[in-house]
Design a protein around this motif. Structure first.
Motif, PDB file in Angstrom:
ATOM      1  N   UNK A   1       8.883  65.919  24.962  1.00  0.00           N
ATOM      2  CA  UNK A   1       8.670  65.437  26.335  1.00  0.00           C
ATOM      3  C   UNK A   1       9.119  63.983  26.471  1.00  0.00           C
ATOM      4  N   UNK A   2       8.908  63.203  25.414  1.00  0.00           N
ATOM      5  CA  UNK A   2       9.359  61.806  25.417  1.00  0.00           C
ATOM      6  C   UNK A   2      10.884  61.750  25.563  1.00  0.00           C
ATOM      7  N   UNK A   3      11.590  62.652  24.854  1.00  0.00           N
ATOM      8  CA  UNK A   3      13.051  62.704  24.976  1.00  0.00           C
ATOM      9  C   UNK A   3      13.439  63.064  26.414  1.00  0.00           C
ATOM     10  N   UNK A   4      12.784  64.099  26.982  1.00  0.00           N
ATOM     11  CA  UNK A   4      13.142  64.556  28.340  1.00  0.00           C
ATOM     12  C   UNK A   4      12.943  63.429  29.357  1.00  0.00           C
ATOM     13  N   UNK A   5      11.781  62.763  29.268  1.00  0.00           N
ATOM     14  CA  UNK A   5      11.495  61.682  30.236  1.00  0.00           C
ATOM     15  C   UNK A   5      12.480  60.533  30.053  1.00  0.00           C
ATOM     16  N   UNK A   6      12.766  60.169  28.794  1.00  0.00           N
ATOM     17  CA  UNK A   6      13.696  59.059  28.544  1.00  0.00           C
ATOM     18  C   UNK A   6      15.085  59.378  29.059  1.00  0.00           C
ATOM     19  N   UNK A   7      15.570  60.586  28.784  1.00  0.00           N
ATOM     20  CA  UNK A   7      16.917  60.967  29.231  1.00  0.00           C
ATOM     21  C   UNK A   7      16.975  61.007  30.753  1.00  0.00           C
ATOM     22  N   UNK A   8      15.908  61.504  31.390  1.00  0.00           N
ATOM     23  CA  UNK A   8      15.880  61.545  32.854  1.00  0.00           C
ATOM     24  C   UNK A   8      15.911  60.141  33.440  1.00  0.00           C
ATOM     25  N   UNK A   9      15.125  59.220  32.848  1.00  0.00           N
ATOM     26  CA  UNK A   9      15.063  57.855  33.380  1.00  0.00           C
ATOM     27  C   UNK A   9      16.350  57.078  33.118  1.00  0.00           C
ATOM     28  N   UNK A  10      16.996  57.343  31.968  1.00  0.00           N
ATOM     29  CA  UNK A  10      18.253  56.648  31.670  1.00  0.00           C
ATOM     30  C   UNK A  10      19.338  57.057  32.669  1.00  0.00           C
ATOM     31  N   UNK A  11      19.344  58.345  33.021  1.00  0.00           N
ATOM     32  CA  UNK A  11      20.338  58.847  33.975  1.00  0.00           C
ATOM     33  C   UNK A  11      21.759  58.785  33.457  1.00  0.00           C
ATOM     34  N   UNK A  12      21.917  58.798  32.145  1.00  0.00           N
ATOM     35  CA  UNK A  12      23.262  58.690  31.575  1.00  0.00           C
ATOM     36  C   UNK A  12      23.996  60.023  31.652  1.00  0.00           C
ATOM     37  N   UNK A  13      25.304  59.929  31.912  1.00  0.00           N
ATOM     38  CA  UNK A  13      26.123  61.138  31.942  1.00  0.00           C
ATOM     39  C   UNK A  13      26.921  61.230  30.642  1.00  0.00           C
ATOM     40  N   UNK A  14      27.202  62.464  30.251  1.00  0.00           N
ATOM     41  CA  UNK A  14      27.975  62.661  29.026  1.00  0.00           C
ATOM     42  C   UNK A  14      29.461  62.549  29.355  1.00  0.00           C
TER      43      UNK A  14
END
Lengths: 107, 170
Positions: free
Chosen positions: B83-96
């Protein structure tokens, strides 16, 4: 037709773990995106976890203790790696591991 | 008497067949979500796929008889780490934006599969459903024999939290 035995169940679990490890290694080697590499490593962890537990069913108490310790260590690792990636992304604006060597002064 | 034994044997084999069927379905789902984690187009959806993979793996672990580990994996690993990964990735908003190198990926994966397959074939000695003792015995084991390891883990987790907070605040 071959009868299903407990051995087939053990083989299925071990092969599933092995395939999870393979998928994770593929993902780790094929991409340079840091988040994707972390996710692939977590897939490898899940595969290794399954294989280890399937191999030591004869000592369940120790397997349980080992499993709890493994999960704690991996959770700590995830927190640190995600924090490093977040700091790196804030500094560079990209998530590409190839550009990491060009960062001056570290993350 | 003979009929009773025959019926018991048939029931036992049917139980194993049902277990095997359930396990095969769970394994197929775990592999499918693992593939989505690695190949998904969006990083957030890939992280959610990882959560689903880990949840299914915890179900397989429970199926093997390790109920306590399955609960810990669901609560600590899926509930906190993933869940920490999901929240961090969502907040970063980085695209691949990076391009995949399929050739290297497939080569390394096939090499790993062949080496590990050969090694595991030698290591594998047999399988039985784990008869895990009650949680009281496990906690006694952790608090006596593995006390030093437990203290090390607690210190490492505390240091991790401090380290992660200081890195994220920089």
């Amino acid at each position: 037709m071959t009868a299903v035995t407990i051995e087939s169940i053990g083989y299925t679990i071990t092969v599933t773990g092995l395939l999870l490890i393979t998928i994770g290694v593929y993902g780790f080697a094929a991409t340079r995106n840091l988040i994707r590499m972390l996710l692939s490593l977590e897939i490898v962890f899940n595969g290794v976890f399954l294989v280890i537990l399937a191999l030591i069913t004869s000592a369940p108490s120790y397997a349980t203790a080992l499993g709890i310790i493994l999960i704690s260590v991996v959770s700590a690792e995830v927190a640190v790696v995600v924090a490093i990636i977040a700091a790196y992304y804030r500094k560079t604006g990209v998530l590409d591991s190839d550009s990491a060597e060009n960062v001056e002064g570290g993350v | 008497m003979l009929r009773f034994l025959l019926v018991r044997e048939v029931n036992r084999r049917l139980d194993i067949a049902y277990d095997y069927l359930g396990l095969t379905i769970l394994s197929a789902f775990a592999l499918y979500f693992a593939y989505l984690t690695v190949r998904g187009k969006d990083l957030v959806y890939s992280s959610v796929s990882l959560a689903l993979t880990a949840s299914i793996v915890s179900l397989i672990v429970a199926f093997m008889g390790y109920h306590l580990i399955a609960i810990v994996q669901l609560l600590v690993y899926v509930g906190a780490a993933v869940m920490f990964i999901i929240v961090s990735v969502s907040l970063l908003g980085a695209k691949e934006t990076t391009v995949r190198n399929e050739y290297i990926g497939v080569t390394v994966a096939l090499f790993t599969l062949s080496v590990l397959g050969l090694y595991l074939n030698k290591l594998y000695t047999g399988f039985t459903f784990a008869k895990v003792p009650p949680a009281q015995t496990i906690s006694d084991l952790l608090l006596s024999r593995y006390m030093s390891v437990l203290v090390l883990i607690i210190v490492a987790l505390a240091a991790t939290i401090i380290e992660a907070i200081s890195l994220a605040k920089r």
